[in-house]
Design a protein around this motif. Structure first.
Motif, short mmCIF file in Angstrom:
data_model
loop_
_atom_site.label_atom_id
_atom_site.label_comp_id
_atom_site.label_asym_id
_atom_site.label_seq_id
_atom_site.Cartn_x
_atom_site.Cartn_y
_atom_site.Cartn_z
N GLN A 1 -0.95 -9.19 -5.32
CA GLN A 1 -0.15 -8.03 -5.16
C GLN A 1 -0.33 -7.04 -6.42
OE1 GLN A 1 3.51 -8.51 -3.44
NE2 GLN A 1 2.66 -6.47 -2.17
N ALA A 2 0.23 -7.66 -7.84
CA ALA A 2 0.43 -6.75 -8.88
C ALA A 2 -0.94 -6.77 -9.61
CB ALA A 2 0.72 -7.71 -10.44
N LYS B 1 -5.33 -0.48 -8.33
CA LYS B 1 -4.99 1.46 -7.21
C LYS B 1 -4.31 2.03 -8.78
CE LYS B 1 -4.24 3.53 -3.14
NZ LYS B 1 -5.18 3.73 -2.98
N SER B 2 -3.66 1.53 -8.54
CA SER B 2 -3.15 3.47 -10.61
C SER B 2 -3.70 3.28 -11.10
CB SER B 2 -1.79 2.72 -11.11
OG SER B 2 -0.99 1.71 -10.00
N TYR C 1 1.18 7.80 -5.07
CA TYR C 1 0.55 8.40 -6.57
C TYR C 1 -0.92 8.46 -5.77
CZ TYR C 1 2.82 4.37 -7.90
OH TYR C 1 4.39 3.06 -8.47
N ASP D 1 2.44 -0.72 -14.19
CA ASP D 1 1.73 -1.89 -13.28
C ASP D 1 1.30 -3.18 -14.25
OD1 ASP D 1 2.44 -1.23 -11.21
OD2 ASP D 1 0.65 0.08 -10.79
N MET E 1 0.93 -1.29 0.18
CA MET E 1 -0.29 0.20 -0.40
C MET E 1 1.04 1.09 0.13
SD MET E 1 -3.08 0.60 -0.40
CE MET E 1 -4.48 0.12 -0.15
N ALA F 1 -2.00 -3.11 -7.12
CA ALA F 1 -1.57 -1.98 -7.64
C ALA F 1 -1.87 -1.51 -9.11
CB ALA F 1 0.14 -2.71 -7.94
N ASP G 1 3.19 2.20 -1.53
CA ASP G 1 4.01 3.67 -2.33
C ASP G 1 3.48 4.11 -3.37
OD1 ASP G 1 3.49 0.15 -3.38
OD2 ASP G 1 4.93 0.79 -4.99
N SER G 2 2.01 2.46 -3.93
CA SER G 2 0.90 3.40 -3.91
C SER G 2 0.35 4.47 -3.53
CB SER G 2 -1.35 2.70 -4.40
OG SER G 2 -0.33 1.38 -3.70
N GLU G 3 -0.02 5.17 -2.38
CA GLU G 3 0.16 6.35 -1.73
C GLU G 3 0.19 7.12 -1.73
OE1 GLU G 3 -2.24 4.55 2.48
OE2 GLU G 3 0.11 5.51 2.69
N ASP H 1 3.44 -5.24 -15.69
CA ASP H 1 4.19 -6.31 -14.84
C ASP H 1 2.88 -7.13 -14.29
OD1 ASP H 1 5.15 -7.03 -12.49
OD2 ASP H 1 3.63 -5.89 -11.19
#
Lengths: 455, 201
Positions: A436-437, A443-444, A7, A415, A1, A440, A3-5, A418
């Motif tokens: 997880q991928a 989220k993006s 963004y 993302d 979470m 992510a 690193d997404s925060e 990936d």
């Protein structure tokens, strides 16, 4: 979470902490519904017909006119009864033809016994009324009285008895289409051969609608494929640019214009610059696209602009050449996602087969492989959104906004790739890695969707 | 079926036209040898006290198969300098020939309306934007040009404007087509240099 925060922060710098928390709430529910999906209701044409009839008879009763006239006037005033009352006082409608006593028809110039007229008393024989009505309908124009200088228009109830058979049916269909088009907050499903009607439950906006009956997905506002984060006007220009960058595009650009009122495409086939839109009857100037009524005195301003067409053309040519490489950059990325989306449809089937085989080998149950399906769905959503980021970026001016937009786009691209990689080589990655991928990427995607819909 | 209505109607109109006669009001219909009922010629006199006075203007009249439910197609074959008539094709911008056409109208009423259009141009609804611009901005030049065209093409009486004739002859002597030169000079308010520039391009 964590690193997404970052963004998220970048995406919505102006937001207060409270808003930020709300956003997270939404994400947790994995619900972009309010942002991407349009709140609407699907109704059948019968239900819509009944609704419209009811409104028309109410208006007819209050104004003491026939339902047929009420419908015509309501259509012209977009079903707003106060506008309709004003229209009513200005216009003349004939809702029935009545037999008269005269015995000579002025159109065929023959002695006849079957002469009919509306209240305007212009009498003509039944054959002439029929030919006249057929001709007008074939030209898709209003049926007016045949009298010299007479402005009476015939409504549905007067027209229908004159055109039996297929043309009459066609007329009723067209009339119904016009009713749907004129009704605010209502539109047809654009799916092929689908007659489902969509009724807005919120203010019209470029959000996604998925048809209940044919599953076509489209933008409520313009009826094209759902295209967030690109705007309706932009996607129209972009699709036109892509579909035919050859002669057709040039032809459309030089010989046609979109009606400034209803945006239907109009071809000028010669004649004067006073153009009347065939669909919405808006009158405008071909040269400057301005309203013709307010135009008389300023006409020559627009002809002056045309006086040096050579210079304008040369400028355009230079611009075209310089922008070609820019266009190709965005087009290739757009096109690439379109292709990937198509291929991934096949790939999703493959995923199902993989899961099936593993289950057959007693290697876990269906539930253990469900994450593959979920990840595939998220990947498709990301690709779809990414595809429609490129037309927007192409038409954006260089600005801070564009920098931010392309930054978010870049992250989503990374993302997305990936996730695609991990999904294609699913055996080498653990369930946790895949989940997880997926998370992510989703989220993006939402960061990008949200920050663009705030604009 | 509609076809037969068209022919019957035209025949009756022509008979009626001959009976009433058109010469007194300056309109004529010319059927030629009468072989084609759907395509014939018409002629109108330029109305007196206008720049077209004394001119004789030929028109081509085409009757569509669904006449009189669709308007006749009419255009000038004699070149004319008028804001609502194309100086190139002779096409006419007149409401009764398109949206305001009514089946109860006849060729006679149409020809009279065209004659009335010559009397009172409507520059706010132009067919030929160049002519309309000149009409609004440089009325004297427009009048002289329209008169020149009337004398040159429609055999209106009187001597040609000497200055205009000189300019015309000078440019024609360079080897250009007469009608093209006249059009170009007229479009450029008789400025020889601009007209030549246009011809070269």
């Amino acid at each position: 979470m964590s690193d997404s925060e970052d963004y998220e922060d970048f995406g919505s710098g102006d937001e207060s902490w409270d808003d930020f928390e709300e956003d997270i709430e939404l994400d947790k529910a994995d619900n972009v519904d309010a942002i991407e999906n349009f709140k609407c209701l699907f109704i059948s044409s019968q239900i819509f017909k009944a609704k419209v009839e009811k409104e028309a008879s109410a208006f007819a009763n209050s104004c003491k006119i026939s339902v047929s006239v009420a419908k015509t006037i309501l259509m012209k005033s977009k079903w707003n009864t106060s506008t309709a009352s004003k229209v009513l006082s200005k216009s003349k409608y004939g809702d029935k033809l009545v037999k008269t006593r005269k015995s000579h028809c002025d159109v065929c110039d023959e002695p006849r016994k079957d002469l009919y007229a509306t209240f305007c008393q212009h009498e003509f024989c039944l054959d002439c009324w029929r030919y006249h009505t057929r001709t007008r309908l074939q030209q898709r124009s209003d049926v007016c009285c045949m009298g010299h200088g007479c402005e009476v228009l015939l409504t549905e109830s007067a027209v229908l008895p004159l055109v039996p058979g297929s043309l009459g049916k066609k007329f009723e269909e067209i009339l119904f289409d016009c009713m749907v088009i004129s009704y605010p907050g209502v539109r047809f499903c654009p799916g092929p051969d689908c007659s489902e009607i969509v009724m807005a439950l919120e203010e019209s906006s470029p959000k996604r609608v998925r048809c209940d009956s044919c599953a076509t997905e489209f933008c409520f506002q313009c009826g094209l494929d759902f295209h967030h984060p690109t705007e309706c006007s932009t996607i129209k220009v972009w699709l036109q640019k892509c579909s035919d960058d050859s002669e057709t595009a040039d032809y459309i650009a030089t010989k046609t214009k979109d009606c400034p009122m209803c945006s239907s495409c109009i071809e000028k086939s010669g004649g004067c610059n006073h153009v009347i839109c065939g669909l919405c009857k808006y009158e405008f100037c071909w040269v400057c696209s301005g309203d013709w009524k307010e135009h008389g005195a300023q006409y020559y301003e627009c002809s002056r602009f045309k006086e040096d067409p050579e210079a304008v053309r040369a400028e355009l040519e230079n611009e075209t050449r310089a922008s070609l490489s820019k266009y190709l950059h965005y087009f290739q990325r757009w096109d690439n996602h379109s292709r990937s989306l198509k291929m991934e449809k096949v790939f999703q089937k493959n995923l199902q087969e993989i899961a099936q085989k593993e289950v057959q080998k007693s290697n876990g149950t269906w539930i253990d492989w469900e994450h593959l399906k979920r990840a595939g769905k998220i990947l498709a959503q990301c690709r779809y959104t990414l595809k429609f980021t490129y037309p927007r970026a192409y038409f954006m001016d260089a600005s801070k906004e564009k920098m931010l937009f392309e930054y978010q786009q870049g992250i989503l691209e990374a993302d997305c790739e990936d996730l695609a990689w991990k999904l294609e080589n699913a055996r080498e990655f653990s369930v946790a890695q895949l989940e997880q991928a997926s998370a992510a990427a989703q989220k993006s995607r939402m960061t990008l969707v949200k920050s663009t819909s705030l604009l | 079926m509609a076809d037969s209505i068209a022919i019957a109607r035209v025949q009756k109109e022509l008979k009626d036209f001959q009976k009433k006669g058109g010469d007194l009001v300056g309109i004529r219909l010319d059927l030629g040898d009468g072989s084609d009922m759907m395509k014939f010629k018409g002629e109108i006199d330029g109305p007196p006290d206008t720049v077209y006075a004394g001119g004789k203007y030929k028109l081509l009249i085409e009757i569509p198969p669904n006449y009189p439910f669709s308007p006749p197609k009419i255009r000038f074959t004699t070149p004319i300098w008028h804001p609502n008539i194309s100086s190139v094709t002779g096409a006419i911008c007149l409401d009764i020939l398109s949206t305001k056409w009514a089946a109860a109208m006849t060729l006679r009423t149409v020809l009279l309306s065209i004659q009335a259009l010559l009397e009172s141009p409507e520059p706010d609804d132009p067919q030929d934007a160049v002519v309309a611009a000149q009409f609004n901005k440089n009325r004297a030049c427009w009048e002289a040009t329209a008169k020149f065209w009337a004398q040159y093409h429609a055999s209106a009486p009187g001597a040609l404007n000497a200055t205009y004739k000189d300019s015309l002859d000078k440019v024609v002597a360079m080897g250009f087509d007469k009608q093209k030169v006249l059009a170009s000079l007229s479009q450029h308010d008789w400025n020889t240099e601009n007209a030549l520039q246009f011809l070269f391009n």
